[in-house]
Scaffold this active site. Structure first.
Site, PDB file in Angstrom:
ATOM      1  N   HIS A  53      11.447  11.832 -16.374  1.00  0.00           N
ATOM      2  CA  HIS A  53      10.798  13.140 -16.488  1.00  0.00           C
ATOM      3  C   HIS A  53       9.570  13.174 -17.400  1.00  0.00           C
ATOM      4  O   HIS A  53       8.918  14.212 -17.512  1.00  0.00           O
ATOM      5  CB  HIS A  53      11.824  14.217 -16.888  1.00  0.00           C
ATOM      6  CG  HIS A  53      12.852  14.412 -15.818  1.00  0.00           C
ATOM      7  ND1 HIS A  53      14.067  13.760 -15.826  1.00  0.00           N
ATOM      8  CD2 HIS A  53      12.798  15.117 -14.663  1.00  0.00           C
ATOM      9  CE1 HIS A  53      14.731  14.082 -14.721  1.00  0.00           C
ATOM     10  NE2 HIS A  53      13.987  14.898 -14.009  1.00  0.00           N
ATOM     11  N   CYS A  76      18.060  15.613 -22.192  1.00  0.00           N
ATOM     12  CA  CYS A  76      16.929  15.792 -21.265  1.00  0.00           C
ATOM     13  C   CYS A  76      17.333  16.855 -20.252  1.00  0.00           C
ATOM     14  O   CYS A  76      18.270  16.656 -19.478  1.00  0.00           O
ATOM     15  CB  CYS A  76      16.580  14.489 -20.555  1.00  0.00           C
ATOM     16  SG  CYS A  76      15.386  14.757 -19.227  1.00  0.00           S
ATOM     17  N   CYS A  85      11.864  10.567 -21.739  1.00  0.00           N
ATOM     18  CA  CYS A  85      12.738  10.212 -20.611  1.00  0.00           C
ATOM     19  C   CYS A  85      11.845   9.558 -19.557  1.00  0.00           C
ATOM     20  O   CYS A  85      10.795  10.105 -19.197  1.00  0.00           O
ATOM     21  CB  CYS A  85      13.388  11.477 -20.032  1.00  0.00           C
ATOM     22  SG  CYS A  85      14.034  11.234 -18.378  1.00  0.00           S
ATOM     23  N   LYS A  88       1.662  17.951  -8.771  1.00  0.00           N
ATOM     24  CA  LYS A  88       0.612  18.878  -8.331  1.00  0.00           C
ATOM     25  C   LYS A  88      -0.692  18.585  -9.051  1.00  0.00           C
ATOM     26  O   LYS A  88      -1.761  18.646  -8.468  1.00  0.00           O
ATOM     27  CB  LYS A  88       1.050  20.320  -8.587  1.00  0.00           C
ATOM     28  CG  LYS A  88       2.119  20.738  -7.608  1.00  0.00           C
ATOM     29  CD  LYS A  88       2.188  22.245  -7.449  1.00  0.00           C
ATOM     30  CE  LYS A  88       3.286  22.618  -6.470  1.00  0.00           C
ATOM     31  NZ  LYS A  88       4.407  23.329  -7.070  1.00  0.00           N
ATOM     32  N   LYS A 116       4.542   8.905  -9.483  1.00  0.00           N
ATOM     33  CA  LYS A 116       5.357  10.058  -9.113  1.00  0.00           C
ATOM     34  C   LYS A 116       4.450  11.172  -8.593  1.00  0.00           C
ATOM     35  O   LYS A 116       3.360  11.389  -9.144  1.00  0.00           O
ATOM     36  CB  LYS A 116       6.090  10.509 -10.394  1.00  0.00           C
ATOM     37  CG  LYS A 116       7.264  11.382 -10.137  1.00  0.00           C
ATOM     38  CD  LYS A 116       7.995  11.654 -11.430  1.00  0.00           C
ATOM     39  CE  LYS A 116       8.877  12.852 -11.176  1.00  0.00           C
ATOM     40  NZ  LYS A 116       9.875  13.068 -12.152  1.00  0.00           N
ATOM     41  N   CYS A 160      17.070  15.781 -16.494  1.00  0.00           N
ATOM     42  CA  CYS A 160      18.219  15.000 -16.001  1.00  0.00           C
ATOM     43  C   CYS A 160      19.519  15.764 -16.166  1.00  0.00           C
ATOM     44  O   CYS A 160      20.529  15.385 -15.582  1.00  0.00           O
ATOM     45  CB  CYS A 160      18.385  13.690 -16.776  1.00  0.00           C
ATOM     46  SG  CYS A 160      17.063  12.512 -16.595  1.00  0.00           S
ATOM     47  N   HIS A 200      11.491  18.717  -1.927  1.00  0.00           N
ATOM     48  CA  HIS A 200      10.558  17.610  -2.087  1.00  0.00           C
ATOM     49  C   HIS A 200      10.668  16.722  -0.850  1.00  0.00           C
ATOM     50  O   HIS A 200      11.686  16.756  -0.165  1.00  0.00           O
ATOM     51  CB  HIS A 200      11.095  16.875  -3.329  1.00  0.00           C
ATOM     52  CG  HIS A 200      10.245  15.807  -3.884  1.00  0.00           C
ATOM     53  ND1 HIS A 200      10.221  14.536  -3.366  1.00  0.00           N
ATOM     54  CD2 HIS A 200       9.417  15.794  -4.949  1.00  0.00           C
ATOM     55  CE1 HIS A 200       9.424  13.794  -4.091  1.00  0.00           C
ATOM     56  NE2 HIS A 200       8.910  14.531  -5.060  1.00  0.00           N
ATOM     57  N   HIS A 207      13.825  14.750  -0.961  1.00  0.00           N
ATOM     58  CA  HIS A 207      15.040  15.420  -0.499  1.00  0.00           C
ATOM     59  C   HIS A 207      15.148  15.282   1.022  1.00  0.00           C
ATOM     60  O   HIS A 207      16.219  15.011   1.569  1.00  0.00           O
ATOM     61  CB  HIS A 207      15.021  16.917  -0.852  1.00  0.00           C
ATOM     62  CG  HIS A 207      15.017  17.203  -2.330  1.00  0.00           C
ATOM     63  ND1 HIS A 207      14.163  18.103  -2.906  1.00  0.00           N
ATOM     64  CD2 HIS A 207      15.762  16.710  -3.340  1.00  0.00           C
ATOM     65  CE1 HIS A 207      14.386  18.169  -4.207  1.00  0.00           C
ATOM     66  NE2 HIS A 207      15.350  17.319  -4.496  1.00  0.00           N
TER      67      HIS A 207
END
Ligand code: ME8
Length: 484
Positions: A146, A125, A143, A298, A295, A128, A17, A20
């Site tokens: 997520h 989750c 969550c 796609k 967030k 996580c 990502h 990252h």
């Protein structure tokens, strides 16, 4: 001084990502800045290859776990290289050496009698890879990271009790005000520590999660992915054969805000149980959000892919974007338009200053920086420019990186203004002004070299190209024109 800097080890269940890429680049900038002041720095990154999430992704890809992990981990390694952020060691938790270290930790905990085996029922989750409390979830019971409902799970696990360490941890935070930075995230940790801590489940039944390190004293259980993953920071130093105590005494974990709890609560307690002090610093940063301040996903179509971004803008422009534009204590936006406008600023300001300087040196002094005795006024300008090189040595944390990037642009702007005011092209036409022309060229040539040195940790290739071009007398294209 010996220093150790780490990124989180990333889950390779998907492709890397842009987030990252960001954490990796920030670590690499710190590493380069510290190396420039002669610190001995070890920088590590890697992949976290266990847990339910990895197991599910390998199954979905129709590959064996090993094949999937090899393929995906290689993508992360490739990204680090493309970012010019090659680590001293790239750890994979599937490495045998790592499993041995994890076994050592568990056996030690077992022998000390600090682990508890019991039945547990809770909401898990998978995103996580953590059990959640009701208070961690939003109104829908999802969550917050997520956007999915955790699943109810009941199983028999080994637990590490955390509560006996809570008061110690609170005191540690008070006594070590620089341990967690910036301050806003420290408040989050203090809030987590305001209430008694639940025991940390550190195992999973193999019947449910096969992808993990087998327990050394119970073959029915595998190690919980976070317990295994955090230990990577110790394994890497061991594999490198580094002097552990010296590096650990100046160790910095750089992480995103999503993984504060494991790093600021689980990890120091795990270390304490093993007889080690916490890492000396935890630098936390906010998240990059996509178009619409949400967030990236796609389905929304607002994903910024790191590989495509590097192909489009180049490594150094992306590194500069990260250094200059990310708000550390908050979330920040990243979009194609923002990347493009940051690129234009860099090209039109810093890139243009270099090109103008080089062209004038070429035209008026055979591409050489003249050695001209300076006026008092120019000496002051040069001193101001030289100071920025020293600022690289002052870089301590993520916010210093942003200050440096901002100063590079500000000084480039001032230098462009200096050219406009000094008008070297007019000086060149007047024979009586040739000394003055040489003085101006000296300021410009030296100035751009100082700026290149200051920019080196952020844009290593660009800095190198600039310095080399004055040796070879060949101008370089730093930021090519882009088609929009
Ligand atoms: O959590 N903005 O791995 P992970 C900024 N394996 N940074 C981001 C980001 C974003 N939108 N998305 C990801 C794990 N990151 C565990 C870590 S460590 C012992 C185990 C960065 O692949 C940021 O550094 O989910 C974040 O903390 C990390 O990637 C999470 O990576």
């Amino acid at each position: 001084m010996k220093k150790y800097i780490t990124t989180p080890i990333y889950y390779p269940n998907g492709d890397p990502h842009i987030g990252h890429a960001y954490t990796t680049v920030m670590c690499d900038i710190l590493r380069r800045a510290w190396k420039a002041r002669n610190d001995e720095v070890i920088f590590t990154t890697g992949t976290d290859e266990h847990g339910q999430k990895m197991q599910e992704a390998a199954e979905a890809a129709g590959l064996s776990f090993e094949e999937f992990a090899d393929r995906q981990s290689a993508r992360f390694r490739e990204l680090a290289d493309l970012l010019n952020a090659s680590p001293d060691f790239f750890i994979r938790t599937s490495m045998e050496e790592h499993k041995k270290v994890v076994h050592e930790w568990l056996s030690s905990a077992h022998e000390k009698g600090i682990l508890v085996k019991k039945k547990y029922k809770g909401l898990y989750c998978v995103g996580c890879e953590q059990f959640k409390k009701e208070s961690d979830l939003d109104q829908r019971g999802f969550c917050t990271d997520h956007q999915k409902a955790p699943v109810e799970m009941e199983e028999e696990n080994y637990f590490l009790p955390l509560e006996p360490h809570r008061q110690w941890l609170l005191k540690y935070i008070e006594d070590n005000p620089e341990w967690i930075q910036p301050e806003s995230y420290k408040t989050e940790v203090l809030n987590m520590l305001a209430e008694p801590l639940e025991d940390l489940s550190i195992s999973r039944p193999k019947s449910r999660v096969s992808c993990g390190v087998e327990f050394p004293f119970d073959s029915e259980q595998v190690v919980y992915v976070w317990y295994d993953a955090l230990i990577n920071y110790v394994t890497s130093l061991k594999i490198l054969g580094a002097d552990f105590d010296s590096y650990w005494a100046n160790s910095v974990h750089v992480i995103g805000k999503d993984i504060i709890k494991p790093h600021c609560i689980f990890w120091p307690i795990m270390l304490r149980s093993f007889g080690l002090p916490p890492a000396s610093r935890t630098f936390i940063h906010g998240f990059f959000l996509g178009e619409g301040h949400v967030k990236m996903s796609k389905s929304i179509g607002n994903v910024i892919d790191p590989f495509e971004t590097i192909a489009e803008f180049g490594t150094d422009a992306l590194r500069f974007y990260f250094a200059h534009n990310a708000a550390i204590a908050k979330d920040s936006l990243i979009t194609k338009d923002l990347l493009a406008s940051s690129y234009s600023v860099l090209a039109n300001n810093f890139g243009n200053l270099y090109l103008r300087t080089f062209k004038m040196l070429e035209k008026y002094n055979n591409a050489e920086i003249p050695d001209a005795p300076q006026s008092e006024e120019n000496k002051k300008i040069l001193l101001g420019l030289h100071r920025i090189v020293g600022r690289v040595g002052d870089i301590r944390d993520l916010s210093d990186i942003q200050t440096l990037a901002t100063d590079i642009l500000r000084l480039s702007s001032e230098m462009n203004g200096y050219i406009d005011a000094a008008k070297p092209w007019a000086l060149a036409k007047d024979e009586t002004k040739l000394d003055e022309l040489m003085q101006v060229l000296n300021v410009l040539g030296q100035g751009i070299k100082y700026l290149a040195e200051a920019a080196r940790p952020i844009m290593p290739d660009t800095a190198e190209k600039i310095i080399k071009s004055f040796e070879t007398k060949e101008p370089v294209v730093l930021f090519p024109k882009r088609e929009y």
